[in-house]
Design a protein around this motif. Structure first.
Motif, PDB file in Angstrom:
ATOM      1  N   TYR A   3       0.853  -1.178   0.000  1.00 14.69           N
ATOM      2  CA  TYR A   3       0.000   0.000   0.000  1.00 14.69           C
ATOM      3  C   TYR A   3       0.894   1.234   0.000  1.00 14.69           C
ATOM      4  O   TYR A   3       1.931   1.259   0.677  1.00 14.69           O
ATOM      5  N   THR A   4       0.484   2.242  -0.733  1.00 19.73           N
ATOM      6  CA  THR A   4       1.330   3.425  -0.886  1.00 19.73           C
ATOM      7  C   THR A   4       1.162   4.449   0.232  1.00 19.73           C
ATOM      8  O   THR A   4       1.879   5.442   0.267  1.00 19.73           O
ATOM      9  N   SER A   5       0.229   4.207   1.146  1.00 21.48           N
ATOM     10  CA  SER A   5       0.066   5.122   2.279  1.00 21.48           C
ATOM     11  C   SER A   5      -0.684   4.419   3.396  1.00 21.48           C
ATOM     12  O   SER A   5      -1.372   3.411   3.171  1.00 21.48           O
ATOM     13  N   LEU A   6      -0.573   4.970   4.599  1.00 22.95           N
ATOM     14  CA  LEU A   6      -1.322   4.450   5.733  1.00 22.95           C
ATOM     15  C   LEU A   6      -2.821   4.574   5.478  1.00 22.95           C
ATOM     16  O   LEU A   6      -3.595   3.662   5.802  1.00 22.95           O
ATOM     17  N   THR A   7      -3.246   5.674   4.891  1.00 23.06           N
ATOM     18  CA  THR A   7      -4.671   5.882   4.631  1.00 23.06           C
ATOM     19  C   THR A   7      -5.228   4.798   3.728  1.00 23.06           C
ATOM     20  O   THR A   7      -6.311   4.245   3.994  1.00 23.06           O
ATOM     21  N   ASP A   8      -4.506   4.465   2.660  1.00 24.06           N
ATOM     22  CA  ASP A   8      -4.969   3.417   1.745  1.00 24.06           C
ATOM     23  C   ASP A   8      -5.064   2.078   2.459  1.00 24.06           C
ATOM     24  O   ASP A   8      -6.018   1.318   2.247  1.00 24.06           O
ATOM     25  N   PHE A   9      -4.096   1.783   3.314  1.00 19.46           N
ATOM     26  CA  PHE A   9      -4.142   0.512   4.030  1.00 19.46           C
ATOM     27  C   PHE A   9      -5.338   0.448   4.968  1.00 19.46           C
ATOM     28  O   PHE A   9      -6.048  -0.563   5.018  1.00 19.46           O
ATOM     29  N   LEU A  10      -5.584   1.506   5.720  1.00 18.52           N
ATOM     30  CA  LEU A  10      -6.666   1.492   6.701  1.00 18.52           C
ATOM     31  C   LEU A  10      -8.043   1.381   6.048  1.00 18.52           C
ATOM     32  O   LEU A  10      -9.006   0.962   6.691  1.00 18.52           O
ATOM     33  N   LYS A  11      -8.144   1.732   4.777  1.00 19.25           N
ATOM     34  CA  LYS A  11      -9.406   1.586   4.046  1.00 19.25           C
ATOM     35  C   LYS A  11      -9.597   0.189   3.468  1.00 19.25           C
ATOM     36  O   LYS A  11     -10.676  -0.131   2.986  1.00 19.25           O
ATOM     37  N   SER A  12      -8.564  -0.630   3.527  1.00 21.93           N
ATOM     38  CA  SER A  12      -8.574  -1.904   2.813  1.00 21.93           C
ATOM     39  C   SER A  12      -9.182  -3.026   3.638  1.00 21.93           C
ATOM     40  O   SER A  12      -9.287  -2.952   4.863  1.00 21.93           O
ATOM     41  N   ASN A  13      -9.536  -4.110   2.955  1.00 18.37           N
ATOM     42  CA  ASN A  13     -10.009  -5.311   3.639  1.00 18.37           C
ATOM     43  C   ASN A  13      -8.890  -5.991   4.407  1.00 18.37           C
ATOM     44  O   ASN A  13      -9.147  -6.683   5.395  1.00 18.37           O
ATOM     45  N   HIS A  14      -7.637  -5.803   3.971  1.00 20.87           N
ATOM     46  CA  HIS A  14      -6.516  -6.373   4.719  1.00 20.87           C
ATOM     47  C   HIS A  14      -6.489  -5.832   6.146  1.00 20.87           C
ATOM     48  O   HIS A  14      -6.166  -6.560   7.087  1.00 20.87           O
ATOM     49  N   ALA A  15      -6.822  -4.565   6.304  1.00 17.20           N
ATOM     50  CA  ALA A  15      -6.840  -3.973   7.639  1.00 17.20           C
ATOM     51  C   ALA A  15      -8.079  -4.407   8.411  1.00 17.20           C
ATOM     52  O   ALA A  15      -8.002  -4.751   9.592  1.00 17.20           O
ATOM     53  N   LYS A  16      -9.217  -4.398   7.767  1.00 17.52           N
ATOM     54  CA  LYS A  16     -10.474  -4.681   8.457  1.00 17.52           C
ATOM     55  C   LYS A  16     -10.630  -6.149   8.826  1.00 17.52           C
ATOM     56  O   LYS A  16     -11.434  -6.490   9.697  1.00 17.52           O
ATOM     57  N   ARG A  17      -9.864  -7.040   8.164  1.00 13.05           N
ATOM     58  CA  ARG A  17      -9.991  -8.470   8.412  1.00 13.05           C
ATOM     59  C   ARG A  17      -8.671  -9.115   8.835  1.00 13.05           C
ATOM     60  O   ARG A  17      -8.522 -10.340   8.765  1.00 13.05           O
ATOM     61  N   ALA A  18      -7.726  -8.323   9.279  1.00 16.56           N
ATOM     62  CA  ALA A  18      -6.397  -8.844   9.617  1.00 16.56           C
ATOM     63  C   ALA A  18      -6.494  -9.902  10.721  1.00 16.56           C
ATOM     64  O   ALA A  18      -7.068  -9.636  11.784  1.00 16.56           O
ATOM     65  N   PRO A  19      -5.941 -11.099  10.476  1.00 19.78           N
ATOM     66  CA  PRO A  19      -5.988 -12.132  11.518  1.00 19.78           C
ATOM     67  C   PRO A  19      -5.054 -11.815  12.674  1.00 19.78           C
ATOM     68  O   PRO A  19      -4.031 -11.165  12.507  1.00 19.78           O
ATOM     69  N   SER A  20      -5.435 -12.275  13.844  1.00 21.16           N
ATOM     70  CA  SER A  20      -4.689 -12.033  15.085  1.00 21.16           C
ATOM     71  C   SER A  20      -3.940 -13.305  15.476  1.00 21.16           C
ATOM     72  O   SER A  20      -4.423 -14.410  15.205  1.00 21.16           O
ATOM     73  N   PRO A  21      -2.772 -13.167  16.120  1.00 18.85           N
ATOM     74  CA  PRO A  21      -2.066 -11.939  16.502  1.00 18.85           C
ATOM     75  C   PRO A  21      -1.379 -11.268  15.316  1.00 18.85           C
ATOM     76  O   PRO A  21      -0.937 -11.931  14.391  1.00 18.85           O
ATOM     77  N   LEU A  22      -1.288  -9.958  15.397  1.00 21.46           N
ATOM     78  CA  LEU A  22      -0.782  -9.127  14.315  1.00 21.46           C
ATOM     79  C   LEU A  22       0.448  -8.374  14.806  1.00 21.46           C
ATOM     80  O   LEU A  22       0.445  -7.849  15.922  1.00 21.46           O
ATOM     81  N   ALA A  23       1.489  -8.333  13.983  1.00 21.89           N
ATOM     82  CA  ALA A  23       2.712  -7.606  14.333  1.00 21.89           C
ATOM     83  C   ALA A  23       2.897  -6.420  13.415  1.00 21.89           C
ATOM     84  O   ALA A  23       2.741  -6.534  12.192  1.00 21.89           O
ATOM     85  N   MET A  24       3.230  -5.287  13.997  1.00 24.50           N
ATOM     86  CA  MET A  24       3.540  -4.076  13.247  1.00 24.50           C
ATOM     87  C   MET A  24       5.031  -3.783  13.418  1.00 24.50           C
ATOM     88  O   MET A  24       5.509  -3.630  14.543  1.00 24.50           O
ATOM     89  N   VAL A  25       5.759  -3.708  12.307  1.00 25.06           N
ATOM     90  CA  VAL A  25       7.190  -3.422  12.348  1.00 25.06           C
ATOM     91  C   VAL A  25       7.427  -2.060  11.703  1.00 25.06           C
ATOM     92  O   VAL A  25       7.083  -1.846  10.530  1.00 25.06           O
ATOM     93  N   PHE A  26       8.005  -1.144  12.476  1.00 22.52           N
ATOM     94  CA  PHE A  26       8.294   0.196  11.986  1.00 22.52           C
ATOM     95  C   PHE A  26       9.773   0.271  11.610  1.00 22.52           C
ATOM     96  O   PHE A  26      10.648   0.115  12.462  1.00 22.52           O
ATOM     97  N   VAL A  27      10.030   0.502  10.343  1.00 18.66           N
ATOM     98  CA  VAL A  27      11.390   0.447   9.811  1.00 18.66           C
ATOM     99  C   VAL A  27      11.976   1.846   9.761  1.00 18.66           C
ATOM    100  O   VAL A  27      11.448   2.738   9.085  1.00 18.66           O
ATOM    101  N   GLU A  28      13.078   2.040  10.493  1.00 12.68           N
ATOM    102  CA  GLU A  28      13.718   3.352  10.580  1.00 12.68           C
ATOM    103  C   GLU A  28      14.963   3.465   9.701  1.00 12.68           C
ATOM    104  O   GLU A  28      15.356   4.561   9.314  1.00 12.68           O
ATOM    105  N   ASP A  29      15.628   2.339   9.421  1.00 15.22           N
ATOM    106  CA  ASP A  29      16.822   2.333   8.593  1.00 15.22           C
ATOM    107  C   ASP A  29      16.892   0.980   7.892  1.00 15.22           C
ATOM    108  O   ASP A  29      15.955   0.185   7.982  1.00 15.22           O
ATOM    109  N   THR A  30      17.984   0.697   7.217  1.00 17.12           N
ATOM    110  CA  THR A  30      18.064  -0.521   6.408  1.00 17.12           C
ATOM    111  C   THR A  30      18.639  -1.720   7.165  1.00 17.12           C
ATOM    112  O   THR A  30      18.824  -2.787   6.576  1.00 17.12           O
ATOM    113  N   ALA A  31      18.901  -1.574   8.447  1.00 16.91           N
ATOM    114  CA  ALA A  31      19.535  -2.657   9.210  1.00 16.91           C
ATOM    115  C   ALA A  31      18.544  -3.774   9.528  1.00 16.91           C
ATOM    116  O   ALA A  31      17.504  -3.525  10.140  1.00 16.91           O
ATOM    117  N   GLU A  32      18.864  -4.980   9.127  1.00 16.51           N
ATOM    118  CA  GLU A  32      18.163  -6.206   9.526  1.00 16.51           C
ATOM    119  C   GLU A  32      16.639  -6.119   9.369  1.00 16.51           C
ATOM    120  O   GLU A  32      15.896  -6.613  10.203  1.00 16.51           O
TER     121      GLU A  32
END
Length: 288
Positions: A3-32
């Motif tokens: 998805y090209t933006s957070l807004t597009d993702f939050l409107k999607s079925n992937h967001a509304k039907r995401a199976p649990s448990p769900l992990a969110m990874v915030f990438v700050e640099d290119t390490a690992e």
């Protein structure tokens, strides 16, 4: 999926039907980036959301199995706002976890039990959130690993951790809440702002209407910020993280003061939950 933006993702079925448990990874640099995603897939998370700048790359096997959202934390919405957007969108009572790249979740007995099994037990104890300690990792040789990241030669502090009472605005101690300190943020506190020295984080939680994550990694519902229920100890987990070491070496104000992070209480990180349990860096509670 991308998805090209957070807004597009939050409107999607992937967001509304995401199976649990769900992990969110915030990438700050290119390490690992890839190892962070794979670690949490192997831990048992059913959905992996990767929030990362559009020009960063993912390995083909990771790219095929995660949901990627173009998002740069230095320019776009901050972490708390993104987490709160996900809370408001994914199914109610979903278990959610969040971390940054080069951070690896470990829970008691994770070598033989999945994160889903742990959260099922935790929920049966009427707990809707889990305290995690951010345990600093660092490379043993900063000349060989100038960004302080080395999976093969990672070290941690085996002592130097402590807790202080968390107080209300009136100065009274909060029930079953503590502020935890230690690791590199304690040893190099002169380089760390006072409001960023804590190592506790409510990294695992169950979504609910009106729930909001605050900037200090606590929630607006105080019971979710407690380390245990009133009756006995509960499970806690550890987020083993190179993030502080990276920041200290990247920051011009501290990098030249640090030739090595090793000291007499350093120990090689064994990448095993037993070491963290033995050091008291997580708690199995009643889960045997």
């Amino acid at each position: 999926m991308r998805y090209t933006s957070l807004t597009d993702f939050l409107k999607s079925n992937h967001a509304k039907r995401a199976p649990s448990p769900l992990a969110m990874v915030f990438v700050e640099d290119t390490a690992e980036i890839d190892t962070t995603a794979r670690h949490h897939q192997q831990a048992g998370f059913q959905s992996i959301l990767m929030f990362m700048p559009s020009n960063f790359d993912l390995a083909p096997d990771v790219d095929a199995t995660v949901i990627r959202i173009d998002h740069d934390l230095t320019k776009d919405a901050p972490l708390a706002d993104v987490v709160n957007g996900v809370i408001d969108t994914v199914p109610d009572k979903s278990w959610v976890y969040y971390c940054y790249n080069t951070e690896y979740l470990f829970h008691p007995f994770c070598e033989t039990r999945s994160v889903g099994e742990m959260l099922t037990f935790h929920g049966e104890e009427r707990r809707d959130a889990m305290l995690t300690y951010v345990v600093d990792l660092y490379a043993d040789d900063l000349h060989a690993s100038p960004n302080a990241v080395s999976l093969e030669n990672a070290h941690l502090d085996r002592s130097g951790y402590y807790a202080l009472a968390r107080k209300t605005s009136e100065g009274h101690p909060k029930e079953r809440q503590l502020d935890f300190f230690g690791g590199l943020r304690w040893r190099y506190e002169e380089h760390v702002p006072a409001n960023r020295r804590k190592i506790d984080r409510i990294s695992l939680f169950k979504t609910a209407p009106g729930l909001k994550l605050r900037e200090d990694f606590t929630f607006n519902k105080e019971e979710l910020n407690t380390y245990a229920c009133p009756w006995h100890h509960n499970i806690t987990a550890a987020v083993c993280s190179f993030r502080t070491a990276k920041a200290l070496k990247r920051n011009p104000g501290s990098t030249f003061d640090i030739e090595t992070f090793k000291w007499h209480n350093s120990a090689p990180f064994e990448w095993h939950s037993r070491q963290l349990l033995d050091l008291g860096l997580m708690e199995p509670g009643q889960w045997f």
